[in-house]
Design a protein around this motif. Structure first.
Motif, mmCIF file in Angstrom:
data_model
loop_
_atom_site.group_PDB
_atom_site.id
_atom_site.type_symbol
_atom_site.label_atom_id
_atom_site.label_comp_id
_atom_site.label_asym_id
_atom_site.label_seq_id
_atom_site.Cartn_x
_atom_site.Cartn_y
_atom_site.Cartn_z
ATOM 1 N N SER A 70 9.894 -4.882 -0.731
ATOM 2 C CA SER A 70 8.509 -4.993 -0.635
ATOM 3 C C SER A 70 8.097 -5.392 -1.911
ATOM 4 C CB SER A 70 7.892 -3.714 0.059
ATOM 5 O OG SER A 70 8.164 -2.864 -0.896
ATOM 6 N N ALA A 129 -5.481 -3.235 7.820
ATOM 7 C CA ALA A 129 -4.301 -2.371 8.405
ATOM 8 C C ALA A 129 -3.191 -2.809 7.287
ATOM 9 C CB ALA A 129 -3.809 -3.033 9.827
ATOM 10 N N PRO A 130 -2.370 -1.877 6.951
ATOM 11 C CA PRO A 130 -1.459 -1.830 5.884
ATOM 12 C C PRO A 130 -0.459 -2.731 6.131
ATOM 13 C CG PRO A 130 -1.774 0.565 6.132
ATOM 14 C CD PRO A 130 -2.515 -0.046 7.108
ATOM 15 N N GLY A 131 0.087 -3.638 5.276
ATOM 16 C CA GLY A 131 1.236 -4.624 5.918
ATOM 17 C C GLY A 131 1.720 -5.398 4.643
ATOM 18 N N GLY A 212 -1.705 3.752 -2.501
ATOM 19 C CA GLY A 212 -1.552 3.516 -1.166
ATOM 20 C C GLY A 212 -2.298 2.755 -0.460
ATOM 21 N N VAL A 215 0.059 -0.680 2.023
ATOM 22 C CA VAL A 215 1.432 -0.220 2.639
ATOM 23 C C VAL A 215 1.254 1.280 3.113
ATOM 24 C CG1 VAL A 215 2.649 -1.327 0.665
ATOM 25 C CG2 VAL A 215 1.842 0.875 0.234
ATOM 26 N N GLN A 216 2.030 1.736 3.914
ATOM 27 C CA GLN A 216 2.178 2.711 4.428
ATOM 28 C C GLN A 216 2.464 4.108 3.575
ATOM 29 O OE1 GLN A 216 0.861 3.489 7.527
ATOM 30 N NE2 GLN A 216 1.255 1.417 8.693
ATOM 31 N N PRO A 217 1.736 5.117 3.651
ATOM 32 C CA PRO A 217 2.076 6.019 2.757
ATOM 33 C C PRO A 217 3.376 6.654 2.606
ATOM 34 C CG PRO A 217 0.540 6.888 4.346
ATOM 35 C CD PRO A 217 0.890 5.410 4.582
ATOM 36 N N ASP A 218 3.978 6.492 3.711
ATOM 37 C CA ASP A 218 5.576 6.969 3.711
ATOM 38 C C ASP A 218 6.723 5.746 3.742
ATOM 39 O OD1 ASP A 218 5.039 5.907 6.267
ATOM 40 O OD2 ASP A 218 6.113 7.258 7.513
ATOM 41 N N ALA A 219 6.065 4.688 3.196
ATOM 42 C CA ALA A 219 7.145 3.564 3.238
ATOM 43 C C ALA A 219 8.166 3.692 2.135
ATOM 44 C CB ALA A 219 6.258 2.234 2.840
ATOM 45 N N ASP A 221 9.163 2.176 -0.840
ATOM 46 C CA ASP A 221 8.755 1.325 -1.715
ATOM 47 C C ASP A 221 8.639 2.052 -3.235
ATOM 48 O OD1 ASP A 221 6.206 0.314 -3.533
ATOM 49 O OD2 ASP A 221 6.440 -1.177 -2.013
ATOM 50 N N ARG A 228 4.392 9.180 -4.684
ATOM 51 C CA ARG A 228 4.740 10.179 -3.988
ATOM 52 C C ARG A 228 5.641 11.578 -4.510
ATOM 53 N NH1 ARG A 228 7.322 7.876 0.690
ATOM 54 N NH2 ARG A 228 9.321 7.910 -0.410
#
Length: 272
Positions: A70, A129-131, A212, A215-219, A221, A228
């Motif tokens: 990513s 939206a995250p992406g 954050g 991207v999704q916070p639990d991605a 990456d 995290r």
């Protein structure tokens, strides 16, 4: 000095060493990551966890294998988008003979440059939206004003040369003059700027992910891993140190590689 004299390859070797591991992990890591195993917040290595587990119980080594794609691909795609827009814009402004048209193309970019790229990315990305696609577009567009000014400045200098005026007098098309001559003459300038631009894109991608945004916070990456697990750096250092070092190595190696290539090209032109 003889043109056959070889220069020491130490800078190339260092650049290759810095780039190789993060790039290979980003491109090939997901192929070897395997399925996710059961989560265990033990932090310790062993039992198949080469680098232990993080605060969410995920295997750190698996997250490293998955987390580079990513960051790297978004940065490369964003840089390519920047030049796809900035080069035609800068050339059009430099080669036009109408001052009003040149001002109309370049002055809005001056206004946009007053806004820091990171702030612009954060403000816009926060509403989307995250992406990876949206983040790529945002980072690519944020760098266009600065890149277009670099292209414009280089193209103005080249377009004032007698060779360009001769092409105009011969009735050559704008495309032939802009692409066939001016753009080719500014390849070294673009190459030098590309190293800085790619490093800047890596910084923006990593910073946005760290905060954050996009991207999704639990991605999976590298930058998200740093964010995290940063509060538990002394309990599980590998979850922070490894992805941070990979991002830093890729940025440093990219700049060294472009610098070495430009220096070698300059020496080649200066030798006989």
């Amino acid at each position: 000095m003889s043109g056959t004299q070889r220069q020491p390859p130490s800078r190339y070797a260092l650049a290759a060493a810095l780039i190789a591991l993060p790039l290979l992990l980003a491109l090939l890591g997901p192929l070897f990551a395997g399925p996710p195993g059961p989560r265990s917040v033990s932090f310790a290595t062993g039992d198949g966890h080469w680098l232990g587990t993080d605060f969410t119980g995920r295997d750190v080594w698996r997250e490293v294998l998955l987390g580079g794609r990513s960051v790297v691909l978004v940065a490369i795609a964003a840089t390519a988008l920047t030049y796809a827009l900035a080069v035609p814009l800068g050339l059009a402004a430099a080669l036009t003979r109408r001052a009003r048209l040149e001002d109309a193309l370049m002055r809005p970019l001056d206004v946009l440059m007053a806004v820091p790229s990171l702030l612009l990315v954060l403000l816009v990305a926060a509403t989307l939206a995250p992406g990876p696609f949206g983040l790529t577009v945002l980072i690519g567009l944020a760098a266009v004003p600065d890149a277009a000014r670099v292209v414009h400045a280089a193209a103005v200098e080249i377009s004032a040369r007698p060779a360009v005026e001769a092409l105009r007098l011969q009735g050559e098309s704008w495309w032939r003059i802009a692409v066939g001559h001016v753009a080719r003459a500014m390849r070294r300038t673009l190459a030098a700027d590309a190293g800085i631009r790619l490093t800047g894109a890596l910084y923006l991608v990593a910073t946005a992910a760290f905060l954050g945004v996009g991207v999704q916070p639990d991605a999976a990456d590298w930058a998200v891993m740093v964010d995290r697990n940063r509060t538990g750096l002394f309990l599980q250092p590998w979850a922070v140190v490894v992805p941070a070092l990979l991002i830093a190595a890729l940025s440093m190696g990219t700049n060294l590689l472009f610098d070495a290539a430009l220096q070698r090209q300059g020496r080649g032109k200066g030798t006989t």
